[in-house]
Write a protein that holds these residues in place. Structure first.
Motif, PDB file in Angstrom:
ATOM      1  N   SER A  27       0.964  -1.528  -0.306  1.00  0.00           N
ATOM      2  CA  SER A  27       0.193   0.124   0.034  1.00  0.00           C
ATOM      3  C   SER A  27       0.524   1.224  -0.099  1.00  0.00           C
ATOM      4  CB  SER A  27      -0.787  -0.222   1.132  1.00  0.00           C
ATOM      5  OG  SER A  27      -0.118  -0.071   2.387  1.00  0.00           O
ATOM      6  N   GLU A  28       2.234   1.053   0.340  1.00  0.00           N
ATOM      7  CA  GLU A  28       2.705   2.494   0.689  1.00  0.00           C
ATOM      8  C   GLU A  28       3.395   2.768  -0.766  1.00  0.00           C
ATOM      9  OE1 GLU A  28       4.146  -0.634   2.701  1.00  0.00           O
ATOM     10  OE2 GLU A  28       3.436  -0.166   4.125  1.00  0.00           O
ATOM     11  N   ILE A  29       3.253   1.933  -1.749  1.00  0.00           N
ATOM     12  CA  ILE A  29       3.793   1.928  -2.833  1.00  0.00           C
ATOM     13  C   ILE A  29       2.826   2.179  -4.544  1.00  0.00           C
ATOM     14  CG2 ILE A  29       5.218   0.738  -5.042  1.00  0.00           C
ATOM     15  CD1 ILE A  29       6.766  -0.811  -3.113  1.00  0.00           C
ATOM     16  N   ALA A  30       1.091   1.481  -3.752  1.00  0.00           N
ATOM     17  CA  ALA A  30       0.834   1.774  -5.409  1.00  0.00           C
ATOM     18  C   ALA A  30      -0.594   0.971  -4.419  1.00  0.00           C
ATOM     19  CB  ALA A  30       0.976   0.760  -6.414  1.00  0.00           C
ATOM     20  N   ASP A  31      -2.192   1.053  -4.612  1.00  0.00           N
ATOM     21  CA  ASP A  31      -3.270   0.993  -4.811  1.00  0.00           C
ATOM     22  C   ASP A  31      -3.320  -0.265  -5.380  1.00  0.00           C
ATOM     23  OD1 ASP A  31      -3.831   1.953  -7.507  1.00  0.00           O
ATOM     24  OD2 ASP A  31      -5.165   3.694  -5.768  1.00  0.00           O
ATOM     25  N   TYR A  32      -3.023  -1.371  -6.676  1.00  0.00           N
ATOM     26  CA  TYR A  32      -3.213  -1.741  -7.475  1.00  0.00           C
ATOM     27  C   TYR A  32      -2.017  -2.643  -6.838  1.00  0.00           C
ATOM     28  CZ  TYR A  32       0.796   0.673  -9.768  1.00  0.00           C
ATOM     29  OH  TYR A  32       1.464   2.047 -10.458  1.00  0.00           O
ATOM     30  N   PRO A  33      -2.565  -4.572  -7.152  1.00  0.00           N
ATOM     31  CA  PRO A  33      -1.645  -5.631  -7.031  1.00  0.00           C
ATOM     32  C   PRO A  33      -0.292  -4.907  -7.385  1.00  0.00           C
ATOM     33  CG  PRO A  33      -3.461  -6.210  -7.640  1.00  0.00           C
ATOM     34  CD  PRO A  33      -3.580  -4.632  -8.484  1.00  0.00           C
ATOM     35  N   LEU A  34       1.490  -5.377  -6.881  1.00  0.00           N
ATOM     36  CA  LEU A  34       2.354  -4.797  -7.924  1.00  0.00           C
ATOM     37  C   LEU A  34       3.380  -6.970  -7.593  1.00  0.00           C
ATOM     38  CD1 LEU A  34       3.467  -2.544  -5.334  1.00  0.00           C
ATOM     39  CD2 LEU A  34       3.406  -2.080  -8.144  1.00  0.00           C
ATOM     40  N   LEU A  35       2.351  -7.490  -8.481  1.00  0.00           N
ATOM     41  CA  LEU A  35       3.156  -9.103  -8.344  1.00  0.00           C
ATOM     42  C   LEU A  35       1.849  -9.519  -8.509  1.00  0.00           C
ATOM     43  CD1 LEU A  35       4.855 -10.786  -8.879  1.00  0.00           C
ATOM     44  CD2 LEU A  35       5.275 -11.805  -6.837  1.00  0.00           C
ATOM     45  N   THR A  36       1.412 -10.447  -9.917  1.00  0.00           N
ATOM     46  CA  THR A  36       0.152 -11.158 -10.267  1.00  0.00           C
ATOM     47  C   THR A  36       0.225 -11.905 -11.217  1.00  0.00           C
ATOM     48  OG1 THR A  36      -1.862 -11.370 -10.544  1.00  0.00           O
ATOM     49  CG2 THR A  36      -1.236  -9.677 -11.265  1.00  0.00           C
ATOM     50  N   SER A  37      -0.022 -13.730 -11.378  1.00  0.00           N
ATOM     51  CA  SER A  37       0.101 -14.037 -12.419  1.00  0.00           C
ATOM     52  C   SER A  37      -0.569 -14.531 -13.006  1.00  0.00           C
ATOM     53  CB  SER A  37       0.715 -15.559 -11.617  1.00  0.00           C
ATOM     54  OG  SER A  37       1.380 -15.497 -10.707  1.00  0.00           O
TER      55      SER A  37
END
Length: 707
Positions: free
Chosen positions: A261-271
């Motif tokens: 959350s400190e970086i972005a409100d979206y997933p930062l790693l996903t598949s």
């Protein structure tokens, strides 16, 4: 999970440190601690310069910085800095960019390309940047790349993917939005430092202010990464590097979703294991909604195909190019005169002639009508014919008016492109892109030489009338200028003011273009600016312009003079075509264009000067401008006009020769063109001054430019 990833990445960091230190030792033994320069950048080793504020230009400074890397708290930055240094050392040894006998790896991404693409990045023609890394089946990746092209996304390729494209595809490069960077995973840092440089080039961020730069990249650079193949230590370290800058990573391996959350409100790693859904997953993850306008044709369509080249041997049929008579003409008509959407080909036996291939005459007549349509918008729409045709895969267009040249490739013909599709493209796209001013459109294609020649004569009369009408349009004739705020997505303080005699500094917008853009999208980036009271006719200062600029720069800029470089000049974003720079010793100014990589008489290259003036700041004595402003009657009117020009690169001089000589005649200095030095005469100020004295340049007789 993040702790586990960091632990895995440590092995890659240790290995890269040893590899880099070993290479550094070799270079010191071979070359000593001499200075170096990465190609086409003003920022030393860019990522280190941006985030740490340390400009490294010698091997000795690299050695000193290597000691600091071991003391960093951030493992991600340690990896990125090591990668950047390792690749820089390879440049010093001549091992970068990588060589390939079937194509080109781009390696380090220079400042010029970034500035050239600046307009497309801010106006939405390039809505996002994708990075494809690793190894996967070429057919799967080529489908992903084609989908990204159709969605206008600029794609960088790294690893085996890059090698596959260099080997198997002849359609790579910035002009087609597919850039094979290199085969080494460390080269991902080239894309990251390219993104970070946007904060310096366009955003006016100060090197060393790490938090501000991180916030800028995370919030303003729409980017995502797709990583293919098995996960190893280097892949994890690379993924963490992207995540650090808010760039989400989509993997084709089974991985748990990661949010920070400190970086972005979206997933930062996903598949996403289904390659047909990779692009969709990436766009959804990054929160991007991209609407693709595509005419009903059997080939792919989008700006990524605009840079495609069709060689003679790949051509099925061509029109114009001095091979056959050809022209294109947009005409305004009454609404009652037009059958909306009609496309008609007029000529004898045209189907069999087209199917034969080779060459044909072609007259393109586009009739438009609309309640908000103006006669002056005809050339604005007409210029877009170039892009509308070029954006179709397998179609190629250059020139305009009666010097156009169109090719249809064998590939496009095999895919089903017919002559009718030229009309379909124009009818569809004129209506789509100009829907606010065009209510009806119809297209006629004339293919008999007699008809083409007759209509071409009519068109030429109209071209001439337009040119005469627009040439007479001055800043004094109108009450309203227009702004361009498109670049504020990257340069929040910059406000471009466009007038009939001062085009946009990017070269993409004239006053008519801005006026048409406002009619098309009243809430868009081009807005009317009421001139208000004329405060200074020589410097070009208006009360309405001052009020507008102050408001829309957030109070940063209180006043601008439209016709001066020395007194409150207009600000620059970063995508200017040229830079004007005061040259006090010569009592004049030099002009250097983007793309010229040589030295200038003020002792700085284009990239260095550009780094000083971008980001929406006022820098008296320096200003970014469009090429066409050089031959405007208002060019530096407050500072002495074209008589102040003492040096330009030869390529720029030749580009503006005809229009410049006309202006010189008007200013009663008919021999001025030959008195302006270029790089073949000198690249230093002492030689320049000697030359100017020898040719009796008029700048030497003017009042001092420094007041």
């Amino acid at each position: 999970m993040i702790d586990k990833l960091i632990s895995i990445a440590q092995g890659a960091i240790n290995h890269l440190f040893d590899k880099t230190f070993s290479l550094l030792s070799k270079i010191i033994s071979e070359h000593g601690t001499s200075s170096f320069e990465l190609p086409d950048t003003a920022y030393g080793i860019p990522l280190i310069y941006a985030l740490e504020g340390i400009k490294i230009t010698t091997v000795e400074e690299i050695k000193d910085f290597m000691n600091k890397i071991q003391q960093l708290d951030s493992q991600t930055l340690s990896y990125l800095y090591l990668a950047e240094i390792y690749l820089t050392l390879q440049y010093i040894r001549g091992e970068e960019p990588e060589k390939h006998d079937k194509g080109q790896y781009y390696g380090f991404l220079g400042d010029t390309v970034q500035r050239t693409l600046g307009v497309q990045l801010v106006d939405g023609r390039i809505p996002a940047v994708a990075v494809l890394i690793g190894k996967a089946n070429y057919d799967n990746i080529s489908k992903i790349v084609k989908e990204l092209q159709e969605k206008k996304i600029l794609t960088f390729l790294i690893g085996s993917i890059a090698e596959d494209f260099v080997t198997n595809s002849d359609k790579t490069g910035f002009e087609v939005y597919v850039v094979p960077v290199g085969t080494k995973i460390e080269q991902t840092v080239y894309v990251i430092d390219w993104a970070v440089r946007s904060s310096l080039i366009f955003g006016g961020q100060i090197p060393g202010q790490k938090d501000a730069i991180l916030e800028y990249v995370r919030n303003r650079v729409n980017a995502f990464a797709c990583v293919f193949g098995k996960i190893n230590e280097s892949a994890v370290a690379t993924a963490l590097s992207a995540i650090y800058f808010g760039i989400p990573v989509i993997s084709d391996q089974d991985l748990p979703e990661l949010k920070i959350s400190e970086i972005a409100d979206y997933p930062l790693l996903t598949s996403e294991k289904n390659y047909e859904k990779t692009v969709k997953k990436a766009l959804e993850t990054r929160g991007l909604k991209i609407v693709v306008e595509k005419p009903p044709i059997p080939v792919s369509y989008g700006p990524a195909f605009e840079g495609e080249r069709i060689r003679k041997e790949d051509t099925f049929i061509e029109f114009g190019g001095q091979r056959t008579p050809s022209f294109e003409w947009v005409r305004m008509k009454n609404i009652s005169e037009i059958e909306d959407g009609k496309t008609e080909i007029i000529g004898t036996e045209w189907k069999s002639r087209y199917e034969k291939g080779g060459q044909m005459p072609l007259g393109i007549v586009v009739n438009v009508a609309g309640k908000k349509m103006h006669k002056d918008f005809e050339p604005v729409i007409e210029r877009q014919i170039h892009s509308f045709i070029n954006e179709a895969e397998g179609l190629w267009h250059i020139g305009q008016r009666d010097i156009n040249w169109i090719r249809i490739s064998k590939m496009a013909k095999e895919a089903g492109i017919s002559l009718e599709h030229l009309g379909v493209i124009l009818a569809s796209m004129v209506k789509a892109r100009f829907k606010s001013i065009v209510d009806k459109v119809e297209v006629y294609l004339y293919v008999d030489e007699k008809d083409v020649l007759t209509l071409m004569d009519e068109a030429r009369k109209e071209y001439k009338e337009r040119d005469q009408r627009l040439a007479k349009l001055t800043d004094e004739d109108i009450d309203t200028f227009y702004s361009c705020l498109l670049c504020q997505s990257f340069a929040p303080k910059h406000v471009c003011v466009i007038t009939p005699e001062r085009p946009g500094l990017c070269g993409a917008f004239t006053w008519l273009d801005a006026r048409a853009a406002y009619e098309i999208e009243p809430t868009g980036g081009n807005q009317p600016v009421e001139k208000g009271e004329l405060i200074d006719p020589i410097y070009g200062r208006y009360s309405g312009v001052d009020s507008y600029v102050k408001k829309h720069s957030g109070g940063e800029i209180e006043t601008i003079n439209l016709y001066s470089i020395m007194e409150n000049p207009m600000t620059s974003c970063g995508c200017f075509e040229c830079i004007i720079a005061v040259t006090p010793e010569a009592n004049g100014v030099m002009i250097v264009n983007r793309g010229y990589n040589g030295m200038t008489p003020i002792g700085m290259k284009f990239s260095t000067i550009a780094g000083m003036i971008g980001g929406g700041v006022q820098v008296p004595g320096f200003m970014g401008v469009g090429v066409n402003y050089i031959t405007s009657r208002k060019f530096l009117k407050g500072d002495g006009g074209i008589k102040r020009i003492v040096w330009m690169p030869k390529e720029l001089k030749e580009r503006i020769r005809e229009s410049f000589q006309k202006r010189a005649q008007e200013e009663e200095v008919p021999d001025l063109f030959e008195k302006i030095a270029d790089e073949t005469v000198c690249e230093d100020v002492e030689c320049l001054v000697d030359f100017l004295a020898r040719v009796n340049h008029p700048a030497l007789q003017l009042d001092s430019i420094i007041k």
